[in-house]
Design a protein around this motif. Structure first.
Motif, mmCIF file in Angstrom:
data_model
loop_
_atom_site.group_PDB
_atom_site.id
_atom_site.type_symbol
_atom_site.label_atom_id
_atom_site.label_comp_id
_atom_site.label_asym_id
_atom_site.label_seq_id
_atom_site.Cartn_x
_atom_site.Cartn_y
_atom_site.Cartn_z
ATOM 1 N N GLN A 8 -4.196 7.019 -5.629
ATOM 2 C CA GLN A 8 -4.486 6.192 -4.462
ATOM 3 C C GLN A 8 -3.701 4.895 -4.520
ATOM 4 O OE1 GLN A 8 -8.622 5.578 -3.757
ATOM 5 N NE2 GLN A 8 -8.315 4.659 -1.754
ATOM 6 N N ALA A 9 -3.207 4.477 -3.384
ATOM 7 C CA ALA A 9 -2.498 3.207 -3.256
ATOM 8 C C ALA A 9 -2.530 2.813 -1.788
ATOM 9 C CB ALA A 9 -1.067 3.327 -3.773
ATOM 10 N N ALA A 10 -1.988 1.667 -1.480
ATOM 11 C CA ALA A 10 -1.956 1.185 -0.102
ATOM 12 C C ALA A 10 -0.718 1.708 0.612
ATOM 13 C CB ALA A 10 -1.975 -0.333 -0.071
ATOM 14 N N CYS A 11 -0.883 2.074 1.881
ATOM 15 C CA CYS A 11 0.260 2.515 2.699
ATOM 16 C C CYS A 11 1.249 1.362 2.807
ATOM 17 C CB CYS A 11 -0.223 2.937 4.083
ATOM 18 S SG CYS A 11 1.122 3.259 5.261
ATOM 19 N N PRO A 12 2.494 1.567 2.481
ATOM 20 C CA PRO A 12 3.479 0.480 2.562
ATOM 21 C C PRO A 12 3.772 0.033 3.988
ATOM 22 C CG PRO A 12 4.561 2.567 2.063
ATOM 23 C CD PRO A 12 3.100 2.822 1.988
ATOM 24 N N SER A 13 3.319 0.801 4.986
ATOM 25 C CA SER A 13 3.559 0.433 6.372
ATOM 26 C C SER A 13 2.413 -0.384 6.960
ATOM 27 C CB SER A 13 3.779 1.680 7.224
ATOM 28 O OG SER A 13 3.846 1.355 8.597
ATOM 29 N N CYS A 14 1.170 0.122 6.769
ATOM 30 C CA CYS A 14 0.037 -0.542 7.418
ATOM 31 C C CYS A 14 -1.013 -1.067 6.443
ATOM 32 C CB CYS A 14 -0.621 0.403 8.417
ATOM 33 S SG CYS A 14 -1.480 1.806 7.653
ATOM 34 N N GLY A 15 -0.898 -0.741 5.162
ATOM 35 C CA GLY A 15 -1.849 -1.234 4.180
ATOM 36 C C GLY A 15 -3.090 -0.386 4.006
ATOM 37 N N ALA A 16 -3.253 0.643 4.815
ATOM 38 C CA ALA A 16 -4.427 1.507 4.686
ATOM 39 C C ALA A 16 -4.358 2.296 3.376
ATOM 40 C CB ALA A 16 -4.499 2.460 5.869
ATOM 41 N N PRO A 17 -5.517 2.672 2.818
ATOM 42 C CA PRO A 17 -5.496 3.427 1.560
ATOM 43 C C PRO A 17 -4.890 4.820 1.738
ATOM 44 C CG PRO A 17 -7.709 3.327 2.445
ATOM 45 C CD PRO A 17 -6.880 2.401 3.278
ATOM 46 N N ILE A 18 -4.044 5.218 0.794
ATOM 47 C CA ILE A 18 -3.415 6.535 0.777
ATOM 48 C C ILE A 18 -3.861 7.241 -0.500
ATOM 49 C CG2 ILE A 18 -1.241 7.789 0.495
ATOM 50 C CD1 ILE A 18 -1.443 6.895 3.257
ATOM 51 N N ARG A 42 7.130 5.117 -9.213
ATOM 52 C CA ARG A 42 6.595 3.763 -9.363
ATOM 53 C C ARG A 42 5.706 3.328 -8.204
ATOM 54 N NH1 ARG A 42 11.674 0.218 -11.786
ATOM 55 N NH2 ARG A 42 12.015 1.506 -13.667
ATOM 56 N N ASN A 43 6.031 3.753 -6.979
ATOM 57 C CA ASN A 43 5.267 3.264 -5.836
ATOM 58 C C ASN A 43 5.381 4.223 -4.667
ATOM 59 O OD1 ASN A 43 7.885 2.899 -5.019
ATOM 60 N ND2 ASN A 43 7.839 0.659 -5.125
ATOM 61 N N LEU A 44 4.864 3.790 -3.540
ATOM 62 C CA LEU A 44 4.955 4.553 -2.301
ATOM 63 C C LEU A 44 5.974 3.909 -1.381
ATOM 64 C CD1 LEU A 44 1.145 5.201 -1.570
ATOM 65 C CD2 LEU A 44 2.750 6.604 -2.873
ATOM 66 N N VAL A 45 6.723 4.770 -0.639
ATOM 67 C CA VAL A 45 7.769 4.292 0.258
ATOM 68 C C VAL A 45 7.589 4.922 1.636
ATOM 69 C CG1 VAL A 45 10.249 4.150 0.664
ATOM 70 C CG2 VAL A 45 9.374 4.035 -1.672
ATOM 71 N N ALA A 46 7.618 4.111 2.684
ATOM 72 C CA ALA A 46 7.552 4.615 4.060
ATOM 73 C C ALA A 46 8.955 5.034 4.499
ATOM 74 C CB ALA A 46 6.999 3.553 4.994
ATOM 75 N N VAL A 47 9.110 6.290 4.959
ATOM 76 C CA VAL A 47 10.449 6.802 5.270
ATOM 77 C C VAL A 47 10.653 7.119 6.753
ATOM 78 C CG1 VAL A 47 10.739 7.747 2.962
ATOM 79 C CG2 VAL A 47 9.770 9.189 4.755
ATOM 80 N N GLY A 48 9.649 6.931 7.580
ATOM 81 C CA GLY A 48 9.821 7.222 9.005
ATOM 82 C C GLY A 48 8.504 7.563 9.655
ATOM 83 N N ARG A 49 8.426 7.331 10.938
ATOM 84 C CA ARG A 49 7.169 7.544 11.650
ATOM 85 C C ARG A 49 7.183 8.852 12.423
ATOM 86 N NH1 ARG A 49 4.341 4.457 16.579
ATOM 87 N NH2 ARG A 49 2.167 4.873 16.026
ATOM 88 N N MET A 50 6.105 9.607 12.285
ATOM 89 C CA MET A 50 5.934 10.858 13.018
ATOM 90 C C MET A 50 5.498 10.581 14.452
ATOM 91 S SD MET A 50 6.409 13.639 11.131
ATOM 92 C CE MET A 50 6.240 14.349 9.472
#
Length: 487
Positions: A8-18, A42-50
């Motif tokens: 679990q970690a925070a969404c790098p785009s909106c901060g919501a839990p992932i 190491r972390n989570l990366v946002a790569v594009g929006r569906m």
């Protein structure tokens, strides 16, 4: 109990839990912002929006659980929706199925009444052929996996998705692919991606959806689409759609306007020439053909030119329900054929011979088949002038048909059927051979009848004179379905 694979970690785009539930998941679509979130060391990366999900009915809803073959537990952990990069407008979807007890996973997809399951496998030692070298219909050798037939080569885009996925999907980015088939229902896809990473190989086979039994106790059956009525954007005519979830193009039966179906409405493209005759089987007619409940949803006339002479034949598109999908009826000069679509691996073509289910079929003819007239609803973007190379192989019990372009190939088996049986199946009056054969050429009129009578009298006169040799056969017939999309 907490799943040991949870991360679990925070969404790098909106901060919501992932939260990643499956150890093999490489990415997830955030429920809150729709961004694809890739997992790194190491972390989570946002790569594009569906984009928002397209309303495609499916029994495999997110989070559903069940047992595969009545034994192994599975979870529907995600799905992606894809569309062709060159001709968008008819998306399909694939489901990410995970097996918690073993840590394995597979993709499950359905197309035209068939269901497929594929999993990623190791690239053979000899590697994979470059996508630029592939052509539909060619055979490729994949080392320990054997010989496969290329069914389709193209580009696609991921447009929408939800849940987890085993690889990072970048929304909207064109990626190359090749669908392949082998005997005994084997199916696969070579995913060439966007060229930035090595290709991936997914192999599997066609499956009976009954192998998946949901924990609710219900079997996984193909989604049943409800008949939907839409209005022609040109004349306002009421057009009932039997397969609204699969239809790509509609040609109005009243005014001939061709339209694409998008979000439940028709977008006009332009008028198409009206067929010169009414189809023997009316659009919307229901029947029972060879123990299959079918409904006629489309009608086309195709033709080819051989030595300066034009030959034509007629095709009726039948929908046989979500499990069987589409069938075709072909007619030329009063001879009818039921056309059963085949998976690409079921036919092996070598030189002038096609082998199907252990029987050999000899080459008969190969022509350029062109669409002349079309009306009804279709599962691909059919248009007047569309052409394919249609090759026919003749043998015991029928004909094997191969229709292809450089990008795609379709195989089918054509089984003879009498006009009387077809008429009985649909509750119609059987047509005469002349009515059925002459209609497409526009000769079903009084003048045409007089000409035929004169010709018959002339032939009888020659026979009576005893000067006639043994003549050759009739026109050109290619027994195969109109060319359409594979997904």
């Amino acid at each position: 109990m907490t799943n040991p694979f949870d991360r679990q970690a925070a969404c790098p785009s909106c901060g919501a839990p992932i939260t990643f539930r499956f150890v093999g998941a490489a990415a997830q679509v955030c429920k809150h912002c729709n961004f694809v979130v890739a997992r790194t060391d190491r972390n989570l990366v946002a790569v594009g929006r569906m984009a928002d999900l397209v309303d495609i009915p499916t029994p495999l809803v997110m989070g559903a659980t069940g047992r595969w073959n009545g034994r192994e537990p599975f979870v529907v952990d995600g799905r992606v929706q894809l569309d062709r990069a060159s001709a968008p407008g008819a998306p399909w979807q694939e489901h990410f199925i995970t097996f918690p007890n073993s840590g394995k996973w597979c993709w499950v997809a359905s197309a035209q009444g068939r269901w497929y399951s594929t999993s990623e496998v190791e690239i053979p030692p000899s590697g994979l052929p470059p996508i630029g070298s592939l052509r539909a219909g060619m055979q490729i050798h994949l080392g320990p996996y054997g010989t496969w037939t290329v069914a389709e080569v193209g580009q696609r885009r991921v447009i929408a998705g939800e849940g987890e996925m085993p690889a990072v999907a970048r929304p909207g980015v064109p990626t190359g692919y090749a669908d392949i088939g082998a005997p005994n229902g084997q199916f696969g896809t070579i995913d060439y991606g966007d060229g930035q990473i090595p290709p991936k190989l997914y192999l599997g086979q066609q499956i009976d959806p009954a192998v998946m039994v949901l924990d609710t106790g219900a079997p996984v059956e193909p989604a049943k689409a409800e008949v939907t009525a839409v209005s022609c954007p040109n004349c306002g005519g009421n057009l009932p759609l039997v397969t609204p979830d699969r239809t790509e193009r509609v040609v109005c039966r009243y005014c001939g306007m061709a339209s694409d179906l998008a979000q439940g409405a028709l977008r006009a493209l332009g008028p198409a020439p009206r067929p010169p005759v009414e189809p023997f089987i009316p659009l919307g007619a229901e029947g029972n053909l060879r123990d299959n409940r079918v409904i006629c949803i489309g009608f086309t006339i195709r033709g080819t030119t051989v030595e300066g002479e034009r030959y034509r034949w007629r095709e009726f598109l039948l929908y046989a329900g979500p499990r069987l999908g589409y069938l075709w009826l072909m007619e030329e000069d009063g001879a009818y054929w039921i056309v059963w679509p085949l998976s690409p691996g079921e036919v092996q073509v070598s030189g002038v011979t096609a082998v199907f289910r252990g029987s050999s079929y000899g080459f008969k003819q190969s022509v350029r088949a062109e669409v002349e007239y079309v009306v009804g609803e279709f599962y691909w973007k059919v248009e007047v002038g569309e052409a394919v190379r249609a090759t026919e192989y003749e043998g015991s019990g029928g004909k094997v048909s191969v229709e292809q372009t450089p990008q795609e190939v379709n195989y089918s088996f054509c089984e003879p059927v009498s006009a009387r049986e077809i008429a009985a199946a649909f509750g119609l009056k059987a047509p005469s051979a002349f009515q059925a054969g002459g209609g497409a050429a526009g000769c079903a009129n009084v003048a045409g009848t007089i000409i035929v009578i004169v010709v018959i009298i002339f032939v009888l006169f020659l026979l009576a004179m005893g000067d006639c040799g043994s003549g050759g056969g009739g026109g050109v017939y290619i027994g195969g379905p109109s060319f359409g999309g594979g997904k």
